[in-house]
Scaffold this active site. Structure first.
Site, PDB file in Angstrom:
ATOM      1  N   HIS A 178       1.003  -1.073  -0.030  1.00  0.00           N
ATOM      2  CA  HIS A 178      -0.255   0.158  -0.209  1.00  0.00           C
ATOM      3  C   HIS A 178       0.910   1.341  -0.354  1.00  0.00           C
ATOM      4  O   HIS A 178       2.157   1.712  -0.064  1.00  0.00           O
ATOM      5  CB  HIS A 178      -0.736   0.192   0.972  1.00  0.00           C
ATOM      6  CG  HIS A 178      -0.433  -0.746   2.501  1.00  0.00           C
ATOM      7  ND1 HIS A 178       0.757   0.430   3.145  1.00  0.00           N
ATOM      8  CD2 HIS A 178       0.130  -1.461   3.586  1.00  0.00           C
ATOM      9  CE1 HIS A 178       1.283   0.286   4.105  1.00  0.00           C
ATOM     10  NE2 HIS A 178       0.582  -1.033   4.639  1.00  0.00           N
ATOM     11  N   GLU A 179       0.667   2.518   0.014  1.00  0.00           N
ATOM     12  CA  GLU A 179       1.138   3.687  -0.124  1.00  0.00           C
ATOM     13  C   GLU A 179       2.134   3.998   1.123  1.00  0.00           C
ATOM     14  O   GLU A 179       3.314   4.260   0.538  1.00  0.00           O
ATOM     15  CB  GLU A 179      -0.163   5.528  -0.100  1.00  0.00           C
ATOM     16  CG  GLU A 179       0.867   6.236   0.324  1.00  0.00           C
ATOM     17  CD  GLU A 179       1.785   6.488  -1.417  1.00  0.00           C
ATOM     18  OE1 GLU A 179       1.083   5.722  -2.064  1.00  0.00           O
ATOM     19  OE2 GLU A 179       2.020   7.276  -1.370  1.00  0.00           O
ATOM     20  N   GLY A 180       2.457   3.058   2.976  1.00  0.00           N
ATOM     21  CA  GLY A 180       2.754   3.216   3.764  1.00  0.00           C
ATOM     22  C   GLY A 180       4.118   2.853   3.041  1.00  0.00           C
ATOM     23  O   GLY A 180       5.054   3.116   2.928  1.00  0.00           O
ATOM     24  N   HIS A 181       3.961   1.487   1.888  1.00  0.00           N
ATOM     25  CA  HIS A 181       5.753   0.230   2.010  1.00  0.00           C
ATOM     26  C   HIS A 181       6.122   1.053   0.030  1.00  0.00           C
ATOM     27  O   HIS A 181       7.213   1.313   0.738  1.00  0.00           O
ATOM     28  CB  HIS A 181       4.185  -0.722   0.968  1.00  0.00           C
ATOM     29  CG  HIS A 181       4.309  -2.029   1.962  1.00  0.00           C
ATOM     30  ND1 HIS A 181       3.409  -1.585   1.955  1.00  0.00           N
ATOM     31  CD2 HIS A 181       5.079  -2.877   3.070  1.00  0.00           C
ATOM     32  CE1 HIS A 181       3.024  -2.487   3.096  1.00  0.00           C
ATOM     33  NE2 HIS A 181       3.727  -3.415   3.532  1.00  0.00           N
ATOM     34  N   ASP A 234       5.241  -0.151  12.581  1.00  0.00           N
ATOM     35  CA  ASP A 234       5.639  -1.224  13.320  1.00  0.00           C
ATOM     36  C   ASP A 234       7.191  -0.370  14.276  1.00  0.00           C
ATOM     37  O   ASP A 234       7.995  -1.008  14.435  1.00  0.00           O
ATOM     38  CB  ASP A 234       5.985  -2.497  12.618  1.00  0.00           C
ATOM     39  CG  ASP A 234       4.995  -2.609  11.679  1.00  0.00           C
ATOM     40  OD1 ASP A 234       4.002  -3.282  12.209  1.00  0.00           O
ATOM     41  OD2 ASP A 234       4.896  -3.181  10.085  1.00  0.00           O
ATOM     42  N   VAL A 292       2.464   5.917   7.084  1.00  0.00           N
ATOM     43  CA  VAL A 292       1.560   7.037   6.290  1.00  0.00           C
ATOM     44  C   VAL A 292       0.127   6.270   6.707  1.00  0.00           C
ATOM     45  O   VAL A 292      -0.104   5.436   6.644  1.00  0.00           O
ATOM     46  CB  VAL A 292       1.259   6.741   5.018  1.00  0.00           C
ATOM     47  CG1 VAL A 292       0.493   7.168   3.593  1.00  0.00           C
ATOM     48  CG2 VAL A 292       3.313   6.685   4.535  1.00  0.00           C
ATOM     49  N   ARG A 326      -4.318  -5.123   6.800  1.00  0.00           N
ATOM     50  CA  ARG A 326      -4.912  -5.520   7.154  1.00  0.00           C
ATOM     51  C   ARG A 326      -5.452  -4.551   6.741  1.00  0.00           C
ATOM     52  O   ARG A 326      -7.050  -5.702   7.312  1.00  0.00           O
ATOM     53  CB  ARG A 326      -4.451  -6.101   8.098  1.00  0.00           C
ATOM     54  CG  ARG A 326      -3.065  -7.163   8.264  1.00  0.00           C
ATOM     55  CD  ARG A 326      -3.167  -7.543   9.797  1.00  0.00           C
ATOM     56  NE  ARG A 326      -2.395  -9.381  10.331  1.00  0.00           N
ATOM     57  CZ  ARG A 326      -0.916  -8.836  10.136  1.00  0.00           C
ATOM     58  NH1 ARG A 326      -0.502  -7.827  10.732  1.00  0.00           N
ATOM     59  NH2 ARG A 326      -0.993 -10.458  10.366  1.00  0.00           N
TER      60      ARG A 326
HETATM   61  O1  PAF Z   1       6.516  -5.724   8.624  1.00  0.00           O
HETATM   62  C1  PAF Z   1       6.991  -7.244   8.096  1.00  0.00           C
HETATM   63  O2  PAF Z   1       6.270  -6.579   6.705  1.00  0.00           O
HETATM   64  C2  PAF Z   1       7.031  -7.960   8.143  1.00  0.00           C
HETATM   65  O3  PAF Z   1       7.342  -7.916   9.673  1.00  0.00           O
HETATM   66  C3  PAF Z   1       9.575  -7.995   7.123  1.00  0.00           C
HETATM   67  C4  PAF Z   1      10.131  -7.135   7.478  1.00  0.00           C
HETATM   68  C5  PAF Z   1       9.029  -8.129   5.656  1.00  0.00           C
HETATM   69  C6  PAF Z   1       9.329  -9.180   8.353  1.00  0.00           C
HETATM   70  O4  PAF Z   1       8.850 -10.215   7.317  1.00  0.00           O
END
Ligand code: PAF
Length: 280
Positions: free
Chosen positions: A34-37, A150, A176, A187
């Site tokens: 998503h936009e955060g990634h 996270d 974000v 999720r």
């Molecule tokens: O934050 C995540 O998406 C996962 O915990 C990670 C860091 C890719 C490890 O699987």
């Protein structure tokens, strides 16, 4: 943008980038981007010319009753998103290739992993730390970008990198948010429109604690109660934890005075578990 599935292919591509004088950035993900990634990828691109994104739904970080099998797999959309955000390469190993048969080595980051999500998701951070260590060894990047959303994962990874001397710089990137303030998460796609609206009480609770802290209050009980009062106004939300913690150790504190702290919240909304946090 290349897509590779094996560690030798990944290492060869990273070696070519280094030979060309490029710094290597890394964004580990489980896909369903998503936009955060995408903002993590764009941040990595600001810091390094060659950006590797891993897409791997890591089985070892899911508990027996969690959503591993139903975790959304959206590779084609993810590929397009990575390319548009400036990624140079996607590393998408299969679990059978990535975890050698009979793998029995674990990275356990004690203390930092113990509280908050660690208490409610036993084994989760052991799975995260182990797979991130494996990914760091595979990618051999100069820097890796993680989201502040996270928060405990970030603290666990920082501690692991420090303790095990991984030659990688950890870059933390801001959360974000959806237009209503809810932190973006893979999720969130499990939420109905009504639930997404109800989830806005989480960032509102964080804001209430932050506003109180700004007035000079540093007593953790008062800060926590301010947040819990807002969460309590939305009956659909079932808080799992709401804690004031030290940013480095993730240990709950009784006072924020002289410390770098955050408020961290986890709530269930229907069958979906949401987490969020804010610095205090
Ligand atoms: O934050 C995540 O998406 C996962 O915990 C990670 C860091 C890719 C490890 O699987």
């Amino acid at each position: 943008m290349e897509v590779v599935h094996t560690i030798p292919e990944l290492r060869a591509a990273v070696a070519r980038a280094r030979q060309a004088g490029q710094a290597v950035g890394f964004v580990p993900t489980m896909g369903c981007l998503h936009e955060g990634h995408l903002s993590l990828i764009r941040r990595a691109k600001q810091e390094a010319a060659f950006v590797v994104v891993s897409i791997f739904v890591n089985p070892t970080q899911f508990g027996a009753n969690e959503d591993f099998s139903k975790y959304p797999r959206t590779f084609e959309d993810d590929r397009r998103g990575c390319e548009a955000a400036g990624a140079s390469l996607i590393f998408a190993p299969s679990a059978a290739d990535f975890y050698p048969a009979g793998a029995s080595t674990w990275v356990d980051v004690e203390g930092v992993s113990a509280k908050l999500c660690g208490e409610f998701r036993p084994g989760h951070f052991r799975g995260v730390a182990t797979v991130v260590a494996m990914l760091f060894n595979a990618a051999q990047a100069d820097l890796a970008v993680f989201g502040r959303k996270d928060l405990q994962q970030l603290a666990v990874i920082r501690r692991m990198v420090r303790d095990l001397h991984f030659p990688v710089r950890i870059v933390a990137h801001d959360t974000v948010r959806e237009p209503n303030g809810v932190a973006m998460s893979s999720r969130n796609r499990y939420l109905s429109a009504e639930q997404l609206a109800q989830a806005a009480a989480i960032p509102a609770a964080l804001a209430a604690a932050q506003a109180l802290a700004k007035t000079g209050v540093n007593d953790a009980v008062r800060l926590r109660d301010a947040a819990l009062a807002v969460l309590g106004s939305q009956p659909a939300l079932k808080p799992q934890y709401c804690e004031i913690v030290d940013l480095e150790t993730m240990a709950p504190v009784t006072s924020t005075a002289g410390l770098r702290c955050a408020i961290a919240i986890a709530c269930h909304l229907g069958t979906t578990r949401l987490i969020d946090n804010a610095d205090l």
